[in-house]
Design an enzyme around this catalytic site. Sequence first.
Site, PDB file in Angstrom:
ATOM      1  N   HIS A  57      16.915  75.072  52.252  1.00 11.41           N
ATOM      2  CA  HIS A  57      16.511  72.870  52.160  1.00 11.41           C
ATOM      3  C   HIS A  57      17.119  72.742  51.672  1.00 11.41           C
ATOM      4  O   HIS A  57      17.615  71.237  52.038  1.00 11.41           O
ATOM      5  CB  HIS A  57      15.430  72.994  51.492  1.00 11.41           C
ATOM      6  CG  HIS A  57      13.955  73.999  51.623  1.00 11.41           C
ATOM      7  ND1 HIS A  57      13.092  75.016  50.568  1.00 11.41           N
ATOM      8  CD2 HIS A  57      13.327  74.029  52.737  1.00 11.41           C
ATOM      9  CE1 HIS A  57      12.005  75.341  51.256  1.00 11.41           C
ATOM     10  NE2 HIS A  57      12.259  74.595  52.579  1.00 11.41           N
ATOM     11  N   LYS A  66      -2.781  76.329  52.008  1.00  4.56           N
ATOM     12  CA  LYS A  66      -1.416  77.712  52.162  1.00  4.56           C
ATOM     13  C   LYS A  66      -1.759  78.042  50.710  1.00  4.56           C
ATOM     14  O   LYS A  66      -0.410  79.184  50.104  1.00  4.56           O
ATOM     15  CB  LYS A  66      -0.337  76.675  51.826  1.00  4.56           C
ATOM     16  CG  LYS A  66      -0.261  76.227  53.291  1.00  4.56           C
ATOM     17  CD  LYS A  66       1.699  76.755  53.567  1.00  4.56           C
ATOM     18  CE  LYS A  66       1.313  76.559  55.202  1.00  4.56           C
ATOM     19  NZ  LYS A  66       2.726  75.940  55.571  1.00  4.56           N
ATOM     20  N   ARG A 101      15.600  77.087  61.768  1.00  4.14           N
ATOM     21  CA  ARG A 101      16.264  78.132  61.812  1.00  4.14           C
ATOM     22  C   ARG A 101      16.338  79.196  63.771  1.00  4.14           C
ATOM     23  O   ARG A 101      16.860  78.461  64.154  1.00  4.14           O
ATOM     24  CB  ARG A 101      15.510  78.990  61.029  1.00  4.14           C
ATOM     25  CG  ARG A 101      15.687  78.626  59.236  1.00  4.14           C
ATOM     26  CD  ARG A 101      14.477  78.955  58.612  1.00  4.14           C
ATOM     27  NE  ARG A 101      13.316  78.477  58.911  1.00  4.14           N
ATOM     28  CZ  ARG A 101      12.232  79.966  58.423  1.00  4.14           C
ATOM     29  NH1 ARG A 101      12.325  79.457  57.113  1.00  4.14           N
ATOM     30  NH2 ARG A 101      11.452  78.740  58.598  1.00  4.14           N
ATOM     31  N   SER A 153      10.761  80.501  51.883  1.00  6.29           N
ATOM     32  CA  SER A 153       9.843  80.170  50.654  1.00  6.29           C
ATOM     33  C   SER A 153       9.282  81.416  50.802  1.00  6.29           C
ATOM     34  O   SER A 153       9.564  81.574  49.154  1.00  6.29           O
ATOM     35  CB  SER A 153       9.186  78.984  50.758  1.00  6.29           C
ATOM     36  OG  SER A 153      10.184  77.790  50.254  1.00  6.29           O
TER      37      SER A 153
HETATM   38  O1  PNS Z   1       7.430  73.773  54.480  1.00  2.00           O
HETATM   39  P1  PNS Z   1       6.273  73.816  56.084  1.00  2.00           P
HETATM   40  O2  PNS Z   1       4.884  74.912  55.289  1.00  2.00           O
HETATM   41  O3  PNS Z   1       6.492  74.465  57.396  1.00  2.00           O
HETATM   42  O4  PNS Z   1       6.147  72.136  56.287  1.00  2.00           O
HETATM   43  C1  PNS Z   1       4.521  71.862  57.002  1.00  2.00           C
HETATM   44  C2  PNS Z   1       4.121  70.488  56.894  1.00  2.00           C
HETATM   45  C3  PNS Z   1       3.295  69.911  55.362  1.00  2.00           C
HETATM   46  C4  PNS Z   1       6.049  69.598  57.242  1.00  2.00           C
HETATM   47  C5  PNS Z   1       3.282  70.101  58.015  1.00  2.00           C
HETATM   48  O5  PNS Z   1       2.139  71.241  57.900  1.00  2.00           O
HETATM   49  C6  PNS Z   1       2.258  68.935  57.601  1.00  2.00           C
HETATM   50  O6  PNS Z   1       2.967  68.123  57.869  1.00  2.00           O
HETATM   51  N1  PNS Z   1       0.833  68.905  57.572  1.00  2.00           N
HETATM   52  C7  PNS Z   1       0.976  67.418  56.784  1.00  2.00           C
HETATM   53  C8  PNS Z   1      -0.792  67.401  57.714  1.00  2.00           C
HETATM   54  C9  PNS Z   1      -0.697  66.930  59.391  1.00  2.00           C
HETATM   55  O7  PNS Z   1      -0.215  65.734  59.232  1.00  2.00           O
HETATM   56  N2  PNS Z   1      -0.465  67.681  60.090  1.00  2.00           N
HETATM   57  C10 PNS Z   1      -0.731  67.535  61.480  1.00  2.00           C
HETATM   58  C11 PNS Z   1       0.944  68.188  62.280  1.00  2.00           C
HETATM   59  S1  PNS Z   1       1.310  69.192  62.467  1.00  2.00           S
END
Ligand code: PNS
Length: 167
Positions: free
Chosen positions: A17, A41, A94, A132
Amino acid sequence: MKIAVYPGSFDPITKGHTDVIARAAGLFDELIIAVSENPNKSPMFTAAERVLLIEESVKHIESGNCKIRVMSHDGLLVDFVRHCKAAFIVKGLRAISDFESEFQMASANQKLAPELDSVFIMTRVEYMYLSSSMVKEIAKYQGDISALVGPHVVEAMDEKFNRGMIL
Ligand code: PNS
């Protein structure tokens, strides 16, 4: 002003990150790291703890003219991005396995907010395998995570495990 939001769970922030943040800082005038509260989560660290760990991790980054901020957010990402007056969503990519879910999220975000663009930064080869979840898995079995996360993250994880937290 080119403003971008780099969203994620960051549970915890890894060197992968940090590398994406350092490189994104070279592309934008302002980079807002958005910690998703995402209670679904069941994260190891609270959003406030994750914000602090990120702040410590980005302190050393030579961000030039880019202002780096760390915030937490709940709800739809595009609403947060619009609230920040940002035009870009930054994500790290990745392996090919990331592509499908990232493509799905970028497409959903594009549908919800067509004025925003998702920008992908390819992870460095040395961090290709790093996640993570992997850090938590290794730490759970007392493995050495010092090459994968900053020293303050190692300390924070030790503290969590010493308190007998079960993952
Ligand atoms: O690090 P991660 O867990 O891959 O991040 C995922 C994240 C937080 C970027 C994604 O789950 C997110 O954007 N969540 C907010 C809710 C949202 O907007 N969902 C709709 C878009 S898919």
